[in-house]
Design a protein around this motif. Sequence first.
Motif, PDB file in Angstrom:
ATOM      1  N   ARG A  59      36.059  42.279  31.115  1.00 24.65           N
ATOM      2  CA  ARG A  59      36.629  41.073  30.497  1.00 24.65           C
ATOM      3  C   ARG A  59      38.057  40.882  30.988  1.00 24.65           C
ATOM      4  O   ARG A  59      38.790  41.859  31.122  1.00 24.65           O
ATOM      5  CB  ARG A  59      36.620  41.238  28.984  1.00 24.65           C
ATOM      6  N   SER A 119      39.540  44.557  31.301  1.00 31.52           N
ATOM      7  CA  SER A 119      39.091  45.628  30.420  1.00 31.52           C
ATOM      8  C   SER A 119      37.583  45.550  30.249  1.00 31.52           C
ATOM      9  O   SER A 119      37.079  44.594  29.648  1.00 31.52           O
ATOM     10  CB  SER A 119      39.790  45.507  29.060  1.00 31.52           C
ATOM     11  N   GLY A 120      36.885  46.522  30.785  1.00 35.87           N
ATOM     12  CA  GLY A 120      35.438  46.540  30.645  1.00 35.87           C
ATOM     13  C   GLY A 120      34.782  45.280  31.187  1.00 35.87           C
ATOM     14  O   GLY A 120      33.779  44.829  30.651  1.00 35.87           O
ATOM     15  N   ASP A 150      41.981  50.361  31.354  1.00 41.01           N
ATOM     16  CA  ASP A 150      42.237  48.945  31.628  1.00 41.01           C
ATOM     17  C   ASP A 150      43.118  48.797  32.863  1.00 41.01           C
ATOM     18  O   ASP A 150      44.014  49.611  33.103  1.00 41.01           O
ATOM     19  CB  ASP A 150      42.935  48.271  30.441  1.00 41.01           C
TER      20      ASP A 150
END
Lengths: 630, 377
Positions: free
Chosen positions: B133, B130-131, B117
């Motif tokens: 998002r 994070s990913g 992250d």
Amino acid sequence: MNRRFQSAMGAGLTSLAVALFAVALWTECPVRASGADDVDYASPLEVLLSPDGSRLYVLCQQSEEVRVIDAFTYAVIKNIAVGRVPRGISLSPSGDRLFVTNTWEDTLSVIDTRTLAVTATWPVGSEPSGVVEDRAGKHLFVANRISNDVAVLNATTGEEEKRLLAGRGSSYLSLSPDGGRIYVTHVYPNPSPHRTPPESEITVIDTARAVVVDRIPLHGVAGVFHLAFSADGRLGVVAEYHPKNLVPIAHLEHGGYFTDTLTLFGADVGQPVEIPLDELERYASRPFGVAIAPDKSRIFVTCEGSEMVTVIDVQRLLHFIHARPRPASGSFAYDLAASANYVIARINVGHDPRGLALNRSGSKLFVANRLEDTISVIDTHSNRVAATITLAGPKTVSAIRHGEQTFYTSRYGFQGQIGCANCHIDSTFDGITWNLEPDGFGRNIVDNKMLEGLKGTEPYKWNGGNPNIPTECGPRTEKYFWRAEQYDDATLADLSTYLRNLPTRPNRWKLPGREMTPAQERGLALFTRDTDKFGKPIAESNRCSYCHSGPKGTNQKLFDVGTHKPNDNGNLLKSAPLTEIALTAPYLHDGSAQTLEEIWTVFNPDDKHGRTNDLTKDELNDLIEYLRTR
Amino acid sequence: MKKFAFNTFATHTILLVAVLLAAIAVSAAQQTAASGAQKPHTAQAPPPRFRFENFTTVNGLPDNHVFSVLADGERIWAGTENGLAVYENHVWKTYTTKDGLAHRAVLSLALDKRTGDVWAGTMGGLSRISGGRIDSYTQLNSGLSNDVVYGVSIAGENVWVATAAGGCSLNTRTGQWTLYNERNTPMIEIWVYGVSAAQDKVYFAVWGSGLLEYTQKTGRWDKYEDPDGENEIVLFKDQGLIHEIVTSVSYVDNIVWAATYFGASRYDGRYWHNFLTKDSGLPSNFINYIKGVDANRAWFCTDKGLAYYDGINWAVYRPSLKDGKPEMTVRNAQGKVTPVAVTTAPAHNYVLGIDFQGDDIWVATAKGLSHGIRQQR
């Protein structure tokens, strides 16, 4: 005494007797401290087959055990006790270990499948749910519903290495057929701006690196459950709800307030696409479990509320997806004629069907009927229930059990569309704000509430309009939600009994005993203070501890705390209980506060919702740390 | 008596000289220890040379004002005044407030190496990427102390944050925020410009209040201030922190590297060593950002170019202050400055951040982002 008077007298006495009987039912039903009258029910939640197909592992949530059953004779081999309120179960890739998550004690039970004994119990995160081991046997991944993350554990020692951010209420995990990815779903929608459609995701984890590498958005979706892959890895399917919470619930009669859907993804479909399972007057309420036949010919979906298994022809489904012009949204959810193109059977099973498992050839499908203590065995060639395995346990249906069945079924809803559990997922809440009453679009928006600890917090509704649970669940529910069949008195009484006796899960922020962290202690002092930072007395009605008094944090009275909006009919609101308040965002009656902080930083400009504007930021943080222990 | 008197005088004189000599010896010993600690190697490789490729709005950056940069494997994150840009597979993508970013101006970046992250400190809150998002924390929707987030650093499951109203930390496991300010730390000013966290200690760079050290195990705070107070002079060299106005801190290998607007400091837990333009290769005492490579080597982002110190030698990389032409100079231990012929330089002299990608460097400047590609000799 004339005949008319006698007749009236008789009718009156009869009514009184009925009323007294109903009251007796409401008040004399057994009260359980921690499960009481139905503690012996098995309540099978999930089923698994051993790799060789010889054993059926049945996770029984209420009896807190794994029942091991011969998959051919259905004879019981062994019952293995696990921890409190288990939810997730999976086998290691080699099949030599069985993992079970125990939601109420935050542990993972490791079972040796040769000895059928628990060999280890490892501490994990908050309310562990789904669990899966990677192919290399290096890591275990555990979805934690409360902390909204996936814990990565050393698969040998159980030591937690890290946590990965997942969706809100992360609960179910699936390993891709090649083992390279883990797909995670979550039961509550992620936070999104007020009065916008819910947003969910499939969290994609790179198994080898144990990091999140992608999030597949699920627009308009809330309540996402099991996910399955075809054996070739080209088709992923996830079971979910698609609520239509921005319009008044009057639209239940106009084609659905929820659509029950699947999202498909993978090489077979290209961009993810959402397809409905419902058709008019035949709803597939609350899809939960999903399995794909080994030859990818069929998809099987358990539908909790409809108490059936929906069967989809994959070839017809793929033809539909590729032949039809795909909506820009990527969703066919609003097309209630769509499912006729690919749903080929709807097989009735028992109460609250949940987990399901196919045998290796795909000829048999085992379905766990949670509130019936049975396993339906479906012959997938004929799409009929070929056998029903009855799990050992009570044969009578207690009041609470009946109430729970009533809560989870959708049979009472208009055309069988919805049940109580649609909005109260697993008897909790859904994290969504709703437009419930037929008083116009956008009027009287209400946030859904937690059901735990409901007893003793009446009146109900945000405006306190319902004096007790039977009123809340009876006439009000029938009028605004079901728009259809009414409960009989006994059913309503049982439903009320079930709700009154819903236990409250352990609070994760509380320390053992009466201990508190320094921040929680400081927060408690602020919660109970009677003078502000300037030494001025705070009026009793403006102290936190006045309105939010008692063990459940409510004095059960109505107040104007300055949070009403122009689209609300009134400004008096019942002081909300504080039970598990940390879990139930958004906040305020209309869900306009996204976080606890916003209750005071945004929506309390005049100190009407307690005297708080004298507090520093760190003091407000302390107050919140205390509230999270409630 | 006379002899006695002479002897007494002589004795006093000898004692005085001895004391002075001893003081000088102690002082010299301290200085030797301080500098000796950063001279583990005798055969020093020459400072690295780079070929700089610069990115601006012309080739994909959303804004030329680049406040921060982060290397994340093959991905490069650039915190600009107009969004968070990520460079991957030779393509820039920009995250904005429409994607959930707390604010368009991204001041600081940190990578959680365990989870992958990225945390971004902005002018309007703290964002977690994070990913794909983005979740954003502000002073209104969370326990964050202030929306102006100058610095962010990750240690284990804790995110440490430097804001315009003190420092704070978020425990990502419990969700608990803890604030650090004048009420519970020795911080006088609460304008916290930087933070550097490790598992044992956390350092806060406080603008006007020195350097704060927090020992996580004991919960103890220590404060390091300029022994000369707010005077813009240095009475005794290496006596302590160079100045109260600390702008950046980097804690690596148990060594603290601290930047101020009036020079830089290195602290090994016992001894200080300070760097000024007059006695080092620093191109300017006005330092925006500092990043230690290890106990001996560090990079200095100044208003007059990028500087590298390898424990002995200094190198400066910049467009020439006179004519803007690419310039690299090397200063050796004896103070001799030698120009090195180069054809490229960072995008601008005003340097705000740096990160390492293997042997390469990425440099955030006021007029673009620069990729320093390490050149073999």
